[in-house]
Design a protein around this motif. Sequence first.
Motif, PDB file in Angstrom:
ATOM      1  N   MET A  39       0.818  -1.203   0.000  1.00 36.72           N
ATOM      2  CA  MET A  39       0.000   0.000   0.000  1.00 36.72           C
ATOM      3  C   MET A  39       0.850   1.251   0.000  1.00 36.72           C
ATOM      4  O   MET A  39       0.540   2.262  -0.611  1.00 36.72           O
ATOM      5  N   GLY A  40       1.971   1.195   0.743  1.00 36.70           N
ATOM      6  CA  GLY A  40       2.865   2.348   0.775  1.00 36.70           C
ATOM      7  C   GLY A  40       3.350   2.733  -0.593  1.00 36.70           C
ATOM      8  O   GLY A  40       3.493   3.915  -0.903  1.00 36.70           O
ATOM      9  N   ASN A  41       3.612   1.737  -1.443  1.00 34.93           N
ATOM     10  CA  ASN A  41       4.070   2.039  -2.795  1.00 34.93           C
ATOM     11  C   ASN A  41       2.986   2.760  -3.585  1.00 34.93           C
ATOM     12  O   ASN A  41       3.284   3.587  -4.446  1.00 34.93           O
ATOM     13  N   GLU A  42       1.710   2.441  -3.303  1.00 38.97           N
ATOM     14  CA  GLU A  42       0.617   3.122  -3.991  1.00 38.97           C
ATOM     15  C   GLU A  42       0.573   4.603  -3.599  1.00 38.97           C
ATOM     16  O   GLU A  42       0.445   5.477  -4.453  1.00 38.97           O
ATOM     17  N   VAL A  43       0.681   4.886  -2.307  1.00 38.71           N
ATOM     18  CA  VAL A  43       0.676   6.271  -1.839  1.00 38.71           C
ATOM     19  C   VAL A  43       1.881   7.005  -2.398  1.00 38.71           C
ATOM     20  O   VAL A  43       1.759   8.134  -2.910  1.00 38.71           O
ATOM     21  N   LEU A  44       3.044   6.387  -2.322  1.00 44.24           N
ATOM     22  CA  LEU A  44       4.255   7.024  -2.835  1.00 44.24           C
ATOM     23  C   LEU A  44       4.165   7.254  -4.333  1.00 44.24           C
ATOM     24  O   LEU A  44       4.601   8.293  -4.843  1.00 44.24           O
ATOM     25  N   GLY A  45       3.587   6.303  -5.044  1.00 46.63           N
ATOM     26  CA  GLY A  45       3.421   6.477  -6.482  1.00 46.63           C
ATOM     27  C   GLY A  45       2.532   7.661  -6.823  1.00 46.63           C
ATOM     28  O   GLY A  45       2.812   8.429  -7.750  1.00 46.63           O
ATOM     29  N   GLU A  46       1.443   7.827  -6.062  1.00 42.52           N
ATOM     30  CA  GLU A  46       0.561   8.974  -6.265  1.00 42.52           C
ATOM     31  C   GLU A  46       1.305  10.284  -6.007  1.00 42.52           C
ATOM     32  O   GLU A  46       1.179  11.254  -6.761  1.00 42.52           O
ATOM     33  N   LEU A  47       2.082  10.327  -4.935  1.00 42.04           N
ATOM     34  CA  LEU A  47       2.831  11.541  -4.613  1.00 42.04           C
ATOM     35  C   LEU A  47       3.850  11.865  -5.688  1.00 42.04           C
ATOM     36  O   LEU A  47       4.000  13.022  -6.107  1.00 42.04           O
ATOM     37  N   ASN A  48       4.574  10.859  -6.154  1.00 43.72           N
ATOM     38  CA  ASN A  48       5.575  11.096  -7.204  1.00 43.72           C
ATOM     39  C   ASN A  48       4.927  11.600  -8.484  1.00 43.72           C
ATOM     40  O   ASN A  48       5.445  12.511  -9.140  1.00 43.72           O
ATOM     41  N   ALA A  57       3.778  15.203  -7.849  1.00 41.48           N
ATOM     42  CA  ALA A  57       4.932  16.090  -7.661  1.00 41.48           C
ATOM     43  C   ALA A  57       5.565  16.433  -8.999  1.00 41.48           C
ATOM     44  O   ALA A  57       5.884  17.601  -9.269  1.00 41.48           O
ATOM     45  N   ALA A  58       5.756  15.435  -9.849  1.00 42.88           N
ATOM     46  CA  ALA A  58       6.381  15.689 -11.150  1.00 42.88           C
ATOM     47  C   ALA A  58       5.527  16.645 -11.981  1.00 42.88           C
ATOM     48  O   ALA A  58       6.057  17.548 -12.649  1.00 42.88           O
ATOM     49  N   ALA A  59       4.214  16.466 -11.952  1.00 40.93           N
ATOM     50  CA  ALA A  59       3.340  17.336 -12.736  1.00 40.93           C
ATOM     51  C   ALA A  59       3.334  18.759 -12.183  1.00 40.93           C
ATOM     52  O   ALA A  59       3.451  19.735 -12.940  1.00 40.93           O
ATOM     53  N   ILE A  60       3.220  18.896 -10.877  1.00 37.74           N
ATOM     54  CA  ILE A  60       3.226  20.228 -10.274  1.00 37.74           C
ATOM     55  C   ILE A  60       4.575  20.907 -10.503  1.00 37.74           C
ATOM     56  O   ILE A  60       4.650  22.104 -10.795  1.00 37.74           O
ATOM     57  N   GLY A  61       5.648  20.138 -10.384  1.00 37.67           N
ATOM     58  CA  GLY A  61       6.991  20.688 -10.547  1.00 37.67           C
ATOM     59  C   GLY A  61       7.295  21.169 -11.948  1.00 37.67           C
ATOM     60  O   GLY A  61       8.285  21.894 -12.158  1.00 37.67           O
ATOM     61  N   SER A  62       6.482  20.795 -12.917  1.00 39.28           N
ATOM     62  CA  SER A  62       6.695  21.250 -14.293  1.00 39.28           C
ATOM     63  C   SER A  62       6.068  22.620 -14.555  1.00 39.28           C
ATOM     64  O   SER A  62       6.200  23.158 -15.652  1.00 39.28           O
ATOM     65  N   ASP A  63       5.400  23.190 -13.560  1.00 40.90           N
ATOM     66  CA  ASP A  63       4.692  24.459 -13.725  1.00 40.90           C
ATOM     67  C   ASP A  63       5.201  25.468 -12.697  1.00 40.90           C
ATOM     68  O   ASP A  63       4.861  25.380 -11.507  1.00 40.90           O
ATOM     69  N   GLY A  98      14.695  20.467   0.735  1.00 40.24           N
ATOM     70  CA  GLY A  98      15.705  20.770  -0.274  1.00 40.24           C
ATOM     71  C   GLY A  98      15.565  20.024  -1.577  1.00 40.24           C
ATOM     72  O   GLY A  98      16.316  20.282  -2.520  1.00 40.24           O
ATOM     73  N   THR A  99      14.595  19.104  -1.682  1.00 41.22           N
ATOM     74  CA  THR A  99      14.382  18.389  -2.942  1.00 41.22           C
ATOM     75  C   THR A  99      13.378  19.148  -3.802  1.00 41.22           C
ATOM     76  O   THR A  99      12.686  20.044  -3.342  1.00 41.22           O
ATOM     77  N   ARG A 100      13.302  18.754  -5.071  1.00 43.00           N
ATOM     78  CA  ARG A 100      12.482  19.486  -6.038  1.00 43.00           C
ATOM     79  C   ARG A 100      11.416  18.588  -6.636  1.00 43.00           C
ATOM     80  O   ARG A 100      11.696  17.467  -7.043  1.00 43.00           O
ATOM     81  N   PHE A 101      10.207  19.111  -6.707  1.00 40.61           N
ATOM     82  CA  PHE A 101       9.098  18.342  -7.258  1.00 40.61           C
ATOM     83  C   PHE A 101       9.428  17.744  -8.617  1.00 40.61           C
ATOM     84  O   PHE A 101       9.095  16.604  -8.902  1.00 40.61           O
ATOM     85  N   GLY A 102      10.052  18.560  -9.462  1.00 37.30           N
ATOM     86  CA  GLY A 102      10.288  18.139 -10.830  1.00 37.30           C
ATOM     87  C   GLY A 102      11.203  16.937 -10.969  1.00 37.30           C
ATOM     88  O   GLY A 102      11.263  16.317 -12.030  1.00 37.30           O
ATOM     89  N   GLU A 103      11.914  16.568  -9.900  1.00 40.71           N
ATOM     90  CA  GLU A 103      12.833  15.429  -9.937  1.00 40.71           C
ATOM     91  C   GLU A 103      12.185  14.138  -9.447  1.00 40.71           C
ATOM     92  O   GLU A 103      12.848  13.109  -9.358  1.00 40.71           O
ATOM     93  N   ALA A 104      10.898  14.171  -9.130  1.00 34.70           N
ATOM     94  CA  ALA A 104      10.257  13.047  -8.451  1.00 34.70           C
ATOM     95  C   ALA A 104      10.333  11.730  -9.219  1.00 34.70           C
ATOM     96  O   ALA A 104      10.367  10.655  -8.597  1.00 34.70           O
ATOM     97  N   LEU A 105      10.345  11.794 -10.540  1.00 36.04           N
ATOM     98  CA  LEU A 105      10.391  10.557 -11.326  1.00 36.04           C
ATOM     99  C   LEU A 105      11.820  10.141 -11.671  1.00 36.04           C
ATOM    100  O   LEU A 105      12.020   9.082 -12.280  1.00 36.04           O
TER     101      LEU A 105
END
Length: 316
Positions: free
Chosen positions: A1-10, A13-19, A44-51
């Motif tokens: 289940m944790g992987n599902e939550v983490l997958g949603e966040l990643n 994050a990648a989509a938001i970080g592109s804007d 200190g990490t960046r949304f756009g690097e999530a993937l």
Amino acid sequence: MGNEVLGELNRHAAAIGSDLRLVQGAGGNLSGKDGDLVWVKASGTRFGEALQRPIFVGVDGPRARAEVLSVEDLRHVVVELADERAARPSIETALHVLLPHRYVFHVHSVGAIAAAAQRTPAAVLDRLREVAPTGWVPYAKPGIALARAVLAAQEEAGPTEETVFLLGNHGLLTAAATADRARELIDEAEAALRGDGDRPLDATAGDPEVVAPAGSLDAAAARLLTGGVLTPDEAVFLGSRPFADAAGRGGSLVVTPEGGVEVDGELSADAREIALSFVAVAQHADPAAPVRYLDENEVGALVDWEAEKWRRGMER
């Protein structure tokens, strides 16, 4: 289940970080709860690097909830760590673990910052209430103080399945049962605050010594930028008085008489993204609304804070 939550966040994050209209540099943070485990963006990490690499850490929820209002550095409650560069939970971990909603998304979005800089934002809060139950959070230092203020606003609003918080001099916070809804609330709130017809921001285009070309700012927008510091990230990454007027009063970002913004010196990639976003903030701000700037003590508490020095150490 944790992987599902983490997958949603990643994914989000990648989509938001592109804007850059939503988040800039290493700003903003997301979280998702999976039982006793809370995934939260690492400082200190960046949304756009999530993937591309891990940007989230898993913290022990019960232990974190017992300590977050008294301890700022929460590395000792991390139980899931994939990358030593992403070792420290977000400065905002307290509000993420204490809010009851499963997903909590925090962004430094252009429309929200323009609205949250107003001294009396009653009208914009009315617009947000058409989107979802809304809480107003007057400025508080990020971390423990902000978490207390958000919890007070949540208590005042009462139990809600979803909530939008406008954070004074800071940005936007959404809380919902699903990641998709937390993201939808960001988009709906921004549409209510700034409309949806403006163009995406590109911090890599054009002359590196020009943040915004001539004609970008009218007189009211120029006054807003040169008047002081509006948010924590502006203070931390751009300085205590970042935007200078044509007479040289201020910092290294010069607002020209022609309504442009030029760079006097060097600007990091993260700082350039933040500076460009504040040009957009000035363009969207209500020129008739009185503005609240961070005062000297509030700015000093940010730039001298060990937690922010940690983020500065990871600046691009």
